[in-house]
Design a protein around this motif. Structure first.
Motif, mmCIF file in Angstrom:
data_model
loop_
_atom_site.group_PDB
_atom_site.id
_atom_site.type_symbol
_atom_site.label_atom_id
_atom_site.label_comp_id
_atom_site.label_asym_id
_atom_site.label_seq_id
_atom_site.Cartn_x
_atom_site.Cartn_y
_atom_site.Cartn_z
ATOM 1 N N ALA A 115 44.480 55.010 68.347
ATOM 2 C CA ALA A 115 46.050 55.111 68.788
ATOM 3 C C ALA A 115 46.714 55.649 67.885
ATOM 4 C CB ALA A 115 46.047 53.602 69.237
ATOM 5 N N ALA A 116 46.306 55.296 66.519
ATOM 6 C CA ALA A 116 47.379 55.852 65.545
ATOM 7 C C ALA A 116 47.099 57.419 65.563
ATOM 8 C CB ALA A 116 46.787 55.275 64.218
ATOM 9 N N ALA A 117 46.125 58.068 65.652
ATOM 10 C CA ALA A 117 46.052 59.472 65.877
ATOM 11 C C ALA A 117 47.018 60.117 66.967
ATOM 12 C CB ALA A 117 44.667 59.866 65.822
ATOM 13 N N ARG A 118 46.851 59.471 67.937
ATOM 14 C CA ARG A 118 47.555 59.580 69.109
ATOM 15 C C ARG A 118 49.106 59.457 68.989
ATOM 16 N NH1 ARG A 118 44.566 57.115 72.242
ATOM 17 N NH2 ARG A 118 45.726 55.054 72.364
ATOM 18 N N ASN A 119 49.618 58.261 68.343
ATOM 19 C CA ASN A 119 50.934 57.792 68.112
ATOM 20 C C ASN A 119 51.743 58.230 66.844
ATOM 21 O OD1 ASN A 119 50.664 56.415 70.444
ATOM 22 N ND2 ASN A 119 50.415 54.382 69.216
ATOM 23 N N GLY A 120 50.605 58.740 65.897
ATOM 24 C CA GLY A 120 51.381 59.263 64.710
ATOM 25 C C GLY A 120 51.649 58.396 63.801
ATOM 26 N N LEU A 121 51.172 57.064 63.916
ATOM 27 C CA LEU A 121 51.506 55.882 62.798
ATOM 28 C C LEU A 121 50.435 54.968 62.713
ATOM 29 C CD1 LEU A 121 53.597 54.493 61.288
ATOM 30 C CD2 LEU A 121 54.442 53.336 63.181
ATOM 31 N N LEU A 122 50.083 54.884 61.562
ATOM 32 C CA LEU A 122 49.204 53.786 61.438
ATOM 33 C C LEU A 122 49.701 52.797 60.520
ATOM 34 C CD1 LEU A 122 45.964 52.465 61.346
ATOM 35 C CD2 LEU A 122 45.517 53.969 59.260
ATOM 36 N N LEU A 123 49.752 51.326 60.835
ATOM 37 C CA LEU A 123 50.456 50.605 59.883
ATOM 38 C C LEU A 123 49.548 49.555 59.477
ATOM 39 C CD1 LEU A 123 53.285 48.796 59.110
ATOM 40 C CD2 LEU A 123 53.197 47.885 61.566
ATOM 41 N N ALA A 124 49.787 49.251 58.259
ATOM 42 C CA ALA A 124 49.065 48.324 57.461
ATOM 43 C C ALA A 124 49.859 46.977 57.074
ATOM 44 C CB ALA A 124 48.402 48.541 56.140
ATOM 45 N N ARG A 125 49.626 45.877 57.461
ATOM 46 C CA ARG A 125 50.575 44.554 56.827
ATOM 47 C C ARG A 125 49.750 43.863 55.996
ATOM 48 N NH1 ARG A 125 53.698 44.437 62.363
ATOM 49 N NH2 ARG A 125 55.621 45.449 61.700
ATOM 50 N N LEU A 126 50.118 43.294 54.816
ATOM 51 C CA LEU A 126 49.440 42.526 54.055
ATOM 52 C C LEU A 126 50.310 41.575 53.236
ATOM 53 C CD1 LEU A 126 47.494 44.575 51.202
ATOM 54 C CD2 LEU A 126 49.256 45.497 52.697
ATOM 55 N N GLY A 127 49.557 40.506 52.665
ATOM 56 C CA GLY A 127 50.566 39.644 51.558
ATOM 57 C C GLY A 127 49.785 40.087 50.254
ATOM 58 N N LEU A 128 50.554 40.349 49.155
ATOM 59 C CA LEU A 128 50.062 40.888 47.994
ATOM 60 C C LEU A 128 49.734 39.687 46.909
ATOM 61 C CD1 LEU A 128 52.124 44.042 47.610
ATOM 62 C CD2 LEU A 128 49.766 44.010 48.425
ATOM 63 N N THR A 129 49.895 38.238 47.391
ATOM 64 C CA THR A 129 49.474 37.433 46.349
ATOM 65 C C THR A 129 48.009 36.904 46.781
ATOM 66 O OG1 THR A 129 51.928 36.787 46.114
ATOM 67 C CG2 THR A 129 50.037 35.113 45.530
ATOM 68 N N GLU A 134 47.921 34.945 41.944
ATOM 69 C CA GLU A 134 48.064 36.266 40.954
ATOM 70 C C GLU A 134 48.403 37.657 42.191
ATOM 71 O OE1 GLU A 134 48.132 36.543 37.552
ATOM 72 O OE2 GLU A 134 47.959 34.349 37.584
ATOM 73 N N PRO A 135 48.488 38.723 41.704
ATOM 74 C CA PRO A 135 48.566 39.899 42.209
ATOM 75 C C PRO A 135 47.225 40.328 42.896
ATOM 76 C CG PRO A 135 49.758 40.383 40.209
ATOM 77 C CD PRO A 135 49.036 39.021 40.125
ATOM 78 N N LEU A 136 47.386 40.569 44.133
ATOM 79 C CA LEU A 136 46.033 40.925 44.970
ATOM 80 C C LEU A 136 45.549 42.057 44.442
ATOM 81 C CD1 LEU A 136 44.389 40.130 47.665
ATOM 82 C CD2 LEU A 136 45.870 41.865 48.773
ATOM 83 N N CYS A 137 44.016 42.118 44.053
ATOM 84 C CA CYS A 137 43.300 43.296 43.557
ATOM 85 C C CYS A 137 41.885 43.129 44.155
ATOM 86 C CB CYS A 137 43.420 43.099 41.971
ATOM 87 S SG CYS A 137 42.195 41.672 41.321
ATOM 88 N N ALA A 138 41.220 44.219 43.805
ATOM 89 C CA ALA A 138 39.844 44.604 44.221
ATOM 90 C C ALA A 138 39.894 45.004 45.553
ATOM 91 C CB ALA A 138 38.976 43.345 44.157
ATOM 92 N N THR A 139 38.968 44.677 46.299
ATOM 93 C CA THR A 139 38.674 45.190 47.657
ATOM 94 C C THR A 139 39.701 44.577 48.681
ATOM 95 O OG1 THR A 139 36.541 46.040 47.513
ATOM 96 C CG2 THR A 139 37.148 45.452 49.599
ATOM 97 N N VAL A 140 40.291 45.353 49.620
ATOM 98 C CA VAL A 140 41.232 44.967 50.554
ATOM 99 C C VAL A 140 40.877 45.343 51.883
ATOM 100 C CG1 VAL A 140 43.613 44.552 51.339
ATOM 101 C CG2 VAL A 140 43.062 44.476 48.843
ATOM 102 N N ARG A 141 40.234 44.551 52.760
ATOM 103 C CA ARG A 141 39.785 44.754 53.961
ATOM 104 C C ARG A 141 40.291 43.496 54.932
ATOM 105 N NH1 ARG A 141 34.904 46.682 51.341
ATOM 106 N NH2 ARG A 141 34.798 48.873 51.933
#
Length: 152
Positions: A115-129, A134-141
């Protein structure tokens, strides 16, 4: 295609001291450019209400799925990601990284990538704590990041 990263819940401008951790002041976060760890896109202070970055990427269909490439995309095919780099900013505006989060594209569901390839937009939403405040680090999936493909 545009990859938009929208972040909330930033941890603040200070990271507390702890065992083996000297603590940091005037903390900021941005996106690290590929092969240029000192070049950071869109620095946001760690106490901002939110942060967002727009990354232009090339999306190519491969036998194993989609491959994303661009100036801020790191890694090899099948293992691509974006670095969200945490660092301090001194009085002269110089950024000194102290940790990073790897925002992996392999966590994007195949139907969302289509859908992102078709629409032209891939959106990621996440919290950073992280869970310790502390600041979010390492692997984020997922479930730490939510990938969607809204209409552009």
């Amino acid at each position: 295609m545009l990859v938009r990263i929208e972040a909330s819940e930033l941890p603040g401008r200070e990271c507390g001291q702890g065992p083996g951790d000297p603590g940091y002041r005037n903390v900021h976060v941005g996106v690290q450019r590929k092969d240029r760890p000192d070049e950071i896109l869109g620095l946001h202070p760690g106490d901002a209400a939110s942060a967002a970055w727009d990354l232009e990427v090339d999306a190519a269909r491969k036998e194993t799925g989609w491959d994303l490439r661009g100036p801020y995309v790191q890694g090899r095919p099948g293992g691509r990601f974006v670095y969200l780099s945490w660092g301090t900013v001194d009085g002269d505006g110089a950024f000194a990284m102290f940790r990073r989060a790897k925002l992996w594209f392999d966590g994007v569901a195949p139907d969302v990538m289509e859908a992102a390839a078709r629409n032209g937009l891939l959106l990621a939403r996440l919290g950073l704590t992280d869970a310790r405040g502390e600041p979010l680090c390492a692997t984020v999936r997922p479930p730490l990041v939510r990938w969607t493909a809204p209409a552009a």
